[in-house]
Design a protein around this motif. Structure first.
Motif, PDB file in Angstrom:
ATOM      1  N   THR A  56      18.971  12.881  -2.992  1.00  0.00           N
ATOM      2  CA  THR A  56      19.361  13.909  -2.023  1.00  0.00           C
ATOM      3  C   THR A  56      18.132  14.756  -1.678  1.00  0.00           C
ATOM      4  O   THR A  56      17.510  14.577  -0.642  1.00  0.00           O
ATOM      5  CB  THR A  56      20.495  14.796  -2.569  1.00  0.00           C
ATOM      6  N   LEU A  57      17.751  15.643  -2.600  1.00  0.00           N
ATOM      7  CA  LEU A  57      16.571  16.473  -2.384  1.00  0.00           C
ATOM      8  C   LEU A  57      15.289  15.740  -2.784  1.00  0.00           C
ATOM      9  O   LEU A  57      14.254  15.861  -2.119  1.00  0.00           O
ATOM     10  CB  LEU A  57      16.702  17.774  -3.180  1.00  0.00           C
ATOM     11  N   LEU A  58      15.357  14.982  -3.879  1.00  0.00           N
ATOM     12  CA  LEU A  58      14.179  14.295  -4.422  1.00  0.00           C
ATOM     13  C   LEU A  58      14.228  12.805  -4.095  1.00  0.00           C
ATOM     14  O   LEU A  58      15.307  12.250  -3.852  1.00  0.00           O
ATOM     15  CB  LEU A  58      14.113  14.506  -5.942  1.00  0.00           C
ATOM     16  N   PRO A  59      13.074  12.136  -4.112  1.00  0.00           N
ATOM     17  CA  PRO A  59      13.043  10.702  -3.780  1.00  0.00           C
ATOM     18  C   PRO A  59      13.814   9.863  -4.794  1.00  0.00           C
ATOM     19  O   PRO A  59      13.949  10.224  -5.970  1.00  0.00           O
ATOM     20  CB  PRO A  59      11.547  10.362  -3.802  1.00  0.00           C
ATOM     21  N   ASN A  60      14.299   8.737  -4.314  1.00  0.00           N
ATOM     22  CA  ASN A  60      14.965   7.743  -5.148  1.00  0.00           C
ATOM     23  C   ASN A  60      14.510   6.367  -4.661  1.00  0.00           C
ATOM     24  O   ASN A  60      14.390   6.152  -3.456  1.00  0.00           O
ATOM     25  CB  ASN A  60      16.485   7.883  -5.025  1.00  0.00           C
ATOM     26  N   PRO A  61      14.233   5.435  -5.558  1.00  0.00           N
ATOM     27  CA  PRO A  61      13.759   4.115  -5.114  1.00  0.00           C
ATOM     28  C   PRO A  61      14.728   3.402  -4.183  1.00  0.00           C
ATOM     29  O   PRO A  61      14.320   2.504  -3.431  1.00  0.00           O
ATOM     30  CB  PRO A  61      13.572   3.346  -6.424  1.00  0.00           C
ATOM     31  N   ASN A  62      16.001   3.797  -4.196  1.00  0.00           N
ATOM     32  CA  ASN A  62      16.988   3.182  -3.313  1.00  0.00           C
ATOM     33  C   ASN A  62      17.121   3.917  -1.981  1.00  0.00           C
ATOM     34  O   ASN A  62      17.923   3.532  -1.135  1.00  0.00           O
ATOM     35  CB  ASN A  62      18.356   3.147  -3.994  1.00  0.00           C
ATOM     36  N   GLY A  63      16.360   4.981  -1.821  1.00  0.00           N
ATOM     37  CA  GLY A  63      16.461   5.767  -0.599  1.00  0.00           C
ATOM     38  C   GLY A  63      17.420   6.936  -0.759  1.00  0.00           C
ATOM     39  O   GLY A  63      17.795   7.338  -1.872  1.00  0.00           O
ATOM     40  N   ARG A  64      17.822   7.491   0.365  1.00  0.00           N
ATOM     41  CA  ARG A  64      18.728   8.645   0.363  1.00  0.00           C
ATOM     42  C   ARG A  64      20.166   8.189   0.140  1.00  0.00           C
ATOM     43  O   ARG A  64      20.619   7.198   0.737  1.00  0.00           O
ATOM     44  CB  ARG A  64      18.627   9.396   1.691  1.00  0.00           C
ATOM     45  N   ILE A  65      20.882   8.901  -0.711  1.00  0.00           N
ATOM     46  CA  ILE A  65      22.318   8.649  -0.869  1.00  0.00           C
ATOM     47  C   ILE A  65      22.993   9.013   0.452  1.00  0.00           C
ATOM     48  O   ILE A  65      22.765  10.109   0.986  1.00  0.00           O
ATOM     49  CB  ILE A  65      22.906   9.482  -2.019  1.00  0.00           C
TER      50      ILE A  65
END
Length: 702
Positions: free
Chosen positions: A272-281
Motif C-alpha cells: 500500500t504505502l511501501l513497495p511489495n515485489p508483487n506490486g500494489r495491493i
C-alpha cells in the motif's frame, strides 16, 4: 422495561405541551367572537435553501439561540443545502471536506460511519439539537434528509454535555414547509450506483396551521470494494402544527434500512504505502468472505420538536427523540499485527492469516433537551439568558464472537470460501448509560459594541455494565468576549471546557473513563453588514485528557492514551462575487502532541481547500454552472513519527444545467483518480483513500 416505562410518560407529556401552551390563546380567540377574520400563518422559510451563495449569517448550535455567527465567540462553519447540492455530497463525511479544522476521510473508505478528525480528535454528532451517534456502531445519516450542517469547533459541553474537545457536528433535518414544493431526484454513478429520491412538502389545511413533509430514498449500489454493497431504503415523514405565530410543534419519524459490508480492510504497509515485489495491493481488494461479511443497520426513530413564545421576554423549547437501532457487523481482516515489519506467511510477500469478528448489537436510546430563554434589559445591558435541562439514556445489548482463520489468504490472488468457519457468538454484558445535565448561559450586549457570553453546566453520568456501576460528576464553564466594530470586524477571546462520558465499551467490554478537555481560543471575524462575505481567522490551544487512540494490538479496539496538547490556526472565507461566482476557501495548521511523546496518526500539519462555482448567467437564473475544487492534504505520520504518508492534492469538479423545474448535473470527486493512502498506523495497517466517484443527477421540481 425501564426505558419503556420512562419513555412513554415523557412522550405523552410532550404531546400535551402544544395544547397546554396554546390553551390561553384559544380561549382568548373564542371570547372575541366567531366573526373575526382568520389570519393565515406566514410562509416558513426554515429548511428551504435560500440561494445567497455559501455564506450563512446565523447558526444556533453554538448557543442554542438564534445568534449571528459574527456575534458568537467560537469558530463555526455552516454547510448549506446549496453547497451540498453543488458539491454532490453522497455522505455526511463528503460534506465536511471543504471545512476548516476538519480532516475528512481520515481512515479512507469506511462504510461503518462518518468518522473524521475535528481539531485533531473525534467529534460528536447531533441531529436537531439532540445527540444522534452513540458508540462505534450506528446507522449513517442520509444527507438527502439534511437541510444544513453546522460545525462547532472546540468544546461545547456547557450546552451539550456530551461533547468532545474537538467539537461537534450539528445536523438540521428538513422540516415541513407551509409553501408547497415537490421534488423527484434520480442518480446514476460509477460502482453501479442507482438512486431514486423524493421530497414532498406543503400545507395540509387552508388555515395554514398544519404542514407535512415526506422524504424517501431508495439506493441500489456497489462500492469501491469488491463484494461490498451500499444499499439503502429510507423514509422520513414529518408533520408540523402551528396554531399561531408563537407556537410550533413538529414530529419527525425516520425509518432507515442499510445493507452494507465492511470496506475498511486494514491492509499491510507493504503493498500500500511501501513497495511489495508483487506490486500494489488492488484498492478494491476484499479481504473478508462473501456471504459472511456484512454491516447492516436498521434504524427507527421518532423526534418531537416543540417551541412556544409566551411574550417578548420568554420562549420555551423542548426537543426529544427515541431511537431503536439494530446493527449486524461481521467481518474478517488480515493479521498484519503479529509482525508489522513482515506480516506475510510466505517468501513472496503475498499471503496472510485473518481474524474474524462478529458483533450483533441492539441499541435503545432516549434523549431530551428542555430549555427556557429570556430576553431582557438590566443595568444598561441586554441579556439573553438560557436555562436548560437535558437527559440522555441508552441501553445496548450485544452478542459477539471472534476467531482466527489460519488458512493462508492471498492478498493478490484471493480464493474465497476456502474452509472458513465463522466463530461462535455469545452474549456479553449489557450496558446502560444515563446522563443528566443542568446548564445556564447568559449572552450579554452592552454599549453598541461589546458582546459577552458566560455559561456553566453540571453533569452527572452513570454507566452500568453487567453488575458494575460507575458514576462521574463534572462542572464545566465557558467565557467569551467580543468587540464589534462598525466596519464588520469582530475580534474575540474565549475559554471553553468539555466533558464527555463514553457510553460505549472497548473491545473487551470494559468501560472508558470520561473524556475531559479545555481550550483557549482567539480569533477575528469579518462580515460587513449586508455582505455575502464572511471571513474567520482562529488560533486555538486545547488540552485533552483520556483521549481515544487506535489500539496498537487490536484494530477493532481503541485505548485511552492519556493527555494531549493541540494547537492550531484556522482560516475560512466564503463569498459571492458579482452574482456569478460562489467561493469558499480554507486553510488549517494543526500540531497535536500526546504527552507520551507520540504524535496523532493521520493528522497532517497543513491542510487547505478551495471550491468555486461559476454561474454563466447570474446565480438566480437558469443556465449552466461550472464548479471546480482542490483539496490539499499535507503529509502525515504514524504514531512513532517514522512512517510518512505523502502529501496529496485532490481535485473535484461539477457541471450543472438548470432550466425551469429541471436541474441536470454531473459531479466528480478525485477527478484524476489518484490512488493514495489516507493514514497508516504503527501497528501495521494502512487505509486507502476514496477513488474517483462520478455521479450524474436529474432533479425535477413541481
Amino acid at each position: 422495561m425501564l426505558l419503556r416505562r420512562k419513555t412513554l410518560p415523557l412522550l405523552l407529556a410532550s404531546a400535551s405541551l402544544p395544547f397546554v401552551a396554546s390553551a390561553q390563546e384559544t380561549a382568548s380567540a373564542q371570547q372575541q367572537g366567531g366573526d373575526k377574520a382568520v389570519q393565515l400563518a406566514p410562509v416558513d422559510v426554515r429548511g428551504v435553501s435560500v440561494d445567497a451563495g455559501y455564506t450563512r449569517t446565523d447558526a444556533s448550535s453554538a448557543t442554542k439561540t438564534d445568534t449571528p455567527i459574527i456575534e458568537t465567540p467560537q469558530a463555526i462553519s455552516v454547510i448549506s443545502n446549496a453547497q451540498m447540492l453543488d458539491q454532490g455530497v453522497l455522505t455526511i463525511q463528503d460534506a465536511l471536506r471543504y471545512s476548516a479544522g476538519v480532516r475528512a476521510d481520515a481512515y479512507g473508505v469506511d462504510s461503518r460511519g462518518d468518522d473524521a478528525f475535528l481539531r485533531g480528535t473525534s467529534f460528536v454528532q447531533y441531529l436537531d439539537g439532540l445527540r444522534q451517534a452513540f458508540g462505534y456502531s450506528y446507522a449513517r445519516t442520509e444527507p438527502y434528509f439534511i437541510d444544513r450542517i453546522e460545525i462547532v469547533r472546540g468544546p461545547s459541553s456547557v450546552l451539550y454535555g456530551q461533547g468532545t474537545t474537538g467539537g461537534l457536528i450539528a445536523l438540521a433535518s428538513k422540516r415541513p414547509q407551509f409553501a408547497a414544493s415537490h421534488e423527484i431526484d434520480a442518480q446514476l454513478g460509477n460502482n453501479a450506483r442507482k438512486q431514486l429520491a423524493f421530497d414532498f412538502t406543503g400545507p395540509l389545511d387552508t388555515a395554514g396551521h398544519w404542514a407535512y413533509r415526506l422524504i424517501g430514498v431508495y439506493r441500489d449500489s456497489d462500492s469501491q470494494i469488491d463484494y461490498v454493497p451500499d444499499d439503502r431504503k429510507a423514509i422520513a415523514p414529518s408533520i408540523t402544527w402551528m396554531p399561531d405565530q408563537d407556537t410550533r410543534w413538529t414530529l419527525l419519524a425516520n425509518l432507515q434500512f442499510d445493507h452494507n459490508g465492511t470496506s475498511l480492510n486494514f491492509l499491510p504497509h507493504s503493498g500500500t504505502l511501501l513497495p511489495n515485489p508483487n506490486g500494489r495491493i488492488p484498492t478494491q481488494r476484499f479481504v473478508s468472505e462473501p456471504g459472511f461479511d456484512r454491516y447492516d443497520t436498521d434504524q427507527r426513530s421518532l423526534t418531537s420538536l416543540f417551541e412556544h413564545r409566551f411574550n417578548d421576554t420568554w420562549k420555551f423549547e423542548q426537543n426529544m427523540r427515541y431511537s431503536h437501532d439494530n446493527v449486524k457487523y461481521r467481518s474478517l481482516y488480515p493479521d498484519v499485527y503479529s509482525n508489522p515489519a513482515y506480516p506475510f506467511l510466505d517468501d513472496t510477500a503475498s499471503t496472510v492469516n485473518r481474524y474474524s469478528y462478529i458483533s450483533i448489537d441492539r441499541h435503545k436510546r432516549f434523549v431530551t433537551d428542555t430549555h427556557a430563554q429570556a430576553d431582557f434589559d438590566l443595568a444598561s445591558m441586554h441579556h439573553r439568558v438560557l436555562v436548560g435541562l437535558d437527559i440522555g439514556y441508552s441501553h445496548t445489548d450485544s452478542r459477539q464472537g471472534y476467531g482466527f482463520d489460519d488458512v493462508p489468504f492471498n492478498l493478490y490472488d484471493p480464493v474465497y470460501r476456502n474452509g472458513f468457519t465463522p466463530p461462535d457468538v455469545a452474549p456479553v454484558a449489557s450496558s446502560r448509560t444515563r446522563q443528566t445535565g443542568l446548564y445556564v448561559q447568559d449572552q450579554i450586549n452592552w454599549g453598541e459594541h461589546w458582546i459577552g457570553t458566560v455559561g456553566v453546566r453540571h453533569d452527572r453520568a452513570t454507566l452500568t455494565t453487567g453488575d458494575d456501576r460507575s458514576v462521574d460528576n463534572a462542572t464545566t464553564s465557558r467565557f467569551g468576549l467580543m468587540y464589534r466594530f462598525d466596519s464588520g470586524l469582530v475580534p474575540y477571546l474565549s475559554y471553553t471546557e468539555s466533558f464527555q462520558p463514553l457510553d460505549s465499551l472497548d473491545f473487551y467490554n470494559r468501560p472508558y473513563e470520561p473524556l475531559r478537555g479545555k481550550q483557549y481560543e482567539a480569533g477575528l471575524k469579518y462580515q460587513p453588514v449586508g455582505s455575502p462575505t464572511l471571513v474567520t481567522a482562529t488560533y486555538f490551544d486545547l488540552r485533552e485528557e483520556n483521549r481515544l487512540a487506535p489500539d496498537p494490538q487490536n484494530p477493532l479496539n481503541q485505548i485511552q492514551a492519556g493527555r494531549a496538547k493541540t494547537r492550531g490556526v484556522e482560516l475560512e472565507a466564503s463569498t459571492r462575487i458579482a452574482d456569478h461566482v460562489d467561493m469558499i476557501g480554507t486553510y488549517t495548521w494543526t500540531k497535536a502532541r500526546p504527552d507520551d511523546g507520540s504524535i496523532v496518526a493521520g493528522l497532517p500539519k497543513n491542510q487547505g481547500s478551495v471550491w468555486g462555482v461559476y454561474h454563466v448567467n447570474d446565480a438566480d437564473s437558469d443556465g449552466f454552472s461550472f464548479g471546480i475544487g482542490a483539496r490539499y492534504i499535507g503529509k502525515n505520520y504514524d504514531e512513532t513519527g517514522t512512517l510518512e504518508v505523502p502529501k496529496k492534492t485532490l481535485f473535484d469538479a461539477m457541471v450543472a444545467y438548470t432550466q425551469g423545474p429541471w436541474r441536470f448535473s454531473v459531479n466528480a470527486a478525485n477527478v484524476t483518480d489518484q490512488v493514495y493512502s489516507a493514514t497508516c498506523l504503527a501497528r501495521g495497517d494502512c487505509f486507502y483513500g476514496p477513488r474517483r466517484s462520478i455521479v450524474g443527477q436529474a432533479r425535477y421540481r413541481f
